[in-house]
Design a protein around this motif. Sequence first.
Motif, PDB file in Angstrom:
ATOM      1  N   LYS A  81      36.875  34.699  44.197  1.00 24.26           N
ATOM      2  CA  LYS A  81      37.263  35.844  43.356  1.00 24.26           C
ATOM      3  C   LYS A  81      38.348  35.448  42.363  1.00 24.26           C
ATOM      4  CE  LYS A  81      36.119  39.429  46.675  1.00 24.26           C
ATOM      5  NZ  LYS A  81      36.664  40.347  47.681  1.00 24.26           N
ATOM      6  N   ILE A  82      39.345  34.704  42.832  1.00 23.48           N
ATOM      7  CA  ILE A  82      40.423  34.251  41.948  1.00 23.48           C
ATOM      8  C   ILE A  82      39.841  33.374  40.843  1.00 23.48           C
ATOM      9  CG2 ILE A  82      42.479  32.779  41.792  1.00 23.48           C
ATOM     10  CD1 ILE A  82      43.147  33.766  44.691  1.00 23.48           C
ATOM     11  N   PHE A  83      38.979  32.448  41.221  1.00 22.24           N
ATOM     12  CA  PHE A  83      38.349  31.551  40.246  1.00 22.24           C
ATOM     13  C   PHE A  83      37.561  32.349  39.209  1.00 22.24           C
ATOM     14  CE2 PHE A  83      34.421  29.339  39.007  1.00 22.24           C
ATOM     15  CZ  PHE A  83      34.979  28.309  38.257  1.00 22.24           C
ATOM     16  N   LYS A  84      36.745  33.291  39.676  1.00 17.92           N
ATOM     17  CA  LYS A  84      35.915  34.083  38.756  1.00 17.92           C
ATOM     18  C   LYS A  84      36.773  34.928  37.826  1.00 17.92           C
ATOM     19  CE  LYS A  84      31.470  34.234  40.978  1.00 17.92           C
ATOM     20  NZ  LYS A  84      30.355  35.074  41.354  1.00 17.92           N
ATOM     21  N   GLN A  85      37.875  35.461  38.305  1.00 18.94           N
ATOM     22  CA  GLN A  85      38.755  36.260  37.457  1.00 18.94           C
ATOM     23  C   GLN A  85      39.354  35.411  36.350  1.00 18.94           C
ATOM     24  OE1 GLN A  85      41.510  37.858  40.301  1.00 18.94           O
ATOM     25  NE2 GLN A  85      40.199  39.601  40.811  1.00 18.94           N
ATOM     26  N   GLN A  86      39.678  34.168  36.670  1.00 20.03           N
ATOM     27  CA  GLN A  86      40.310  33.299  35.685  1.00 20.03           C
ATOM     28  C   GLN A  86      39.314  32.689  34.707  1.00 20.03           C
ATOM     29  OE1 GLN A  86      42.768  30.482  37.758  1.00 20.03           O
ATOM     30  NE2 GLN A  86      44.222  32.029  38.382  1.00 20.03           N
ATOM     31  N   THR A  87      38.070  32.544  35.117  1.00 16.01           N
ATOM     32  CA  THR A  87      37.084  31.885  34.251  1.00 16.01           C
ATOM     33  C   THR A  87      36.033  32.840  33.712  1.00 16.01           C
ATOM     34  OG1 THR A  87      35.679  31.326  36.130  1.00 16.01           O
ATOM     35  CG2 THR A  87      37.314  29.679  35.447  1.00 16.01           C
ATOM     36  N   ASN A  88      36.073  34.080  34.143  1.00 12.70           N
ATOM     37  CA  ASN A  88      35.003  35.023  33.838  1.00 12.70           C
ATOM     38  C   ASN A  88      35.218  35.776  32.529  1.00 12.70           C
ATOM     39  OD1 ASN A  88      32.527  35.956  34.620  1.00 12.70           O
ATOM     40  ND2 ASN A  88      33.328  37.614  35.855  1.00 12.70           N
ATOM     41  N   ASN A  89      36.270  35.473  31.798  1.00 12.43           N
ATOM     42  CA  ASN A  89      36.592  36.268  30.622  1.00 12.43           C
ATOM     43  C   ASN A  89      35.884  35.810  29.361  1.00 12.43           C
ATOM     44  OD1 ASN A  89      38.282  37.782  32.221  1.00 12.43           O
ATOM     45  ND2 ASN A  89      40.049  36.486  31.813  1.00 12.43           N
ATOM     46  N   LYS A  90      35.406  34.606  29.327  1.00 11.21           N
ATOM     47  CA  LYS A  90      34.796  34.072  28.108  1.00 11.21           C
ATOM     48  C   LYS A  90      33.297  34.301  28.124  1.00 11.21           C
ATOM     49  CE  LYS A  90      38.328  30.611  27.447  1.00 11.21           C
ATOM     50  NZ  LYS A  90      38.672  29.215  27.377  1.00 11.21           N
ATOM     51  N   LEU A  91      32.768  34.600  26.936  1.00  2.67           N
ATOM     52  CA  LEU A  91      31.323  34.750  26.771  1.00  2.67           C
ATOM     53  C   LEU A  91      30.814  33.591  25.923  1.00  2.67           C
ATOM     54  CD1 LEU A  91      30.975  38.559  25.953  1.00  2.67           C
ATOM     55  CD2 LEU A  91      30.286  37.405  28.051  1.00  2.67           C
ATOM     56  N   SER A  92      29.662  33.062  26.284  1.00  2.43           N
ATOM     57  CA  SER A  92      29.047  31.999  25.497  1.00  2.43           C
ATOM     58  C   SER A  92      28.560  32.579  24.173  1.00  2.43           C
ATOM     59  CB  SER A  92      27.869  31.400  26.257  1.00  2.43           C
ATOM     60  OG  SER A  92      26.824  32.364  26.353  1.00  2.43           O
ATOM     61  N   GLU A  93      28.284  31.696  23.257  1.00  2.01           N
ATOM     62  CA  GLU A  93      27.746  32.117  21.962  1.00  2.01           C
ATOM     63  C   GLU A  93      26.432  32.881  22.157  1.00  2.01           C
ATOM     64  OE1 GLU A  93      26.083  29.923  17.969  1.00  2.01           O
ATOM     65  OE2 GLU A  93      27.798  29.016  18.990  1.00  2.01           O
ATOM     66  N   GLN A  94      25.590  32.414  23.093  1.00  2.00           N
ATOM     67  CA  GLN A  94      24.314  33.070  23.365  1.00  2.00           C
ATOM     68  C   GLN A  94      24.524  34.477  23.923  1.00  2.00           C
ATOM     69  OE1 GLN A  94      25.250  30.046  24.481  1.00  2.00           O
ATOM     70  NE2 GLN A  94      23.874  28.633  23.440  1.00  2.00           N
ATOM     71  N   ALA A  95      25.505  34.613  24.823  1.00  2.00           N
ATOM     72  CA  ALA A  95      25.784  35.928  25.406  1.00  2.00           C
ATOM     73  C   ALA A  95      26.344  36.877  24.353  1.00  2.00           C
ATOM     74  CB  ALA A  95      26.741  35.795  26.586  1.00  2.00           C
ATOM     75  N   LEU A  96      27.236  36.382  23.492  1.00  2.00           N
ATOM     76  CA  LEU A  96      27.784  37.215  22.420  1.00  2.00           C
ATOM     77  C   LEU A  96      26.695  37.662  21.449  1.00  2.00           C
ATOM     78  CD1 LEU A  96      31.191  35.529  21.544  1.00  2.00           C
ATOM     79  CD2 LEU A  96      30.826  37.887  22.285  1.00  2.00           C
TER      80      LEU A  96
END
Length: 179
Positions: A81-96
């Motif tokens: 959960k800690i890892f996902k919170q810290q790394t989960n904020n960015k969206l890839s170009e494809q996702a954007l």
Amino acid sequence: MNLFTQKEQIKGIIESLLFVAEKPLSIKILHTILNIHESYLKEIIYELAEEYKRRNSGIMIIKIEDSYQMVTNPQYADWIKIFKQQTNNKLSEQALETLAIIAYKQPITKAEIEKIRGVNSDYAIKTLMEKKLIKIVGKKEVPGRPFVYGTTKEFLKLFGLSSLNELPGIIDFKEVNAA
């Protein structure tokens, strides 16, 4: 190749297949791929699972009916959960790109998104759903009744919007290219 080495190699192959599989792998599928007797496959998977248990590994193999899946060990859920919170904020170009299409064209089907993007959008849609930026808002009244997607309140919150009416206008790309 001696039997021990052969067994270790088969174990490595099964481990690799379970690792990359997005859903549980059935013994029948493993039998088809490896052409190994089903009881021997089960024995090897059991040994692998026990090895993970013995060393209190971060991953484990679980049985779901007659299929197997590699999952994270629930004992380490807090760290994940800690890892996902810290790394989960960015969206890839494809996702954007996919998110922008959904925001402006909603409600929209996956096929309509892929027609605009020109590529498969499964992963981008899955990512956006996991981040709760989009949701299924219904089904289209056409044969097959595909899901239609729309944005969520989380989307509005993330982009600082109070409503979709605040989205910037779409620029006609022909005018931009002509200028």
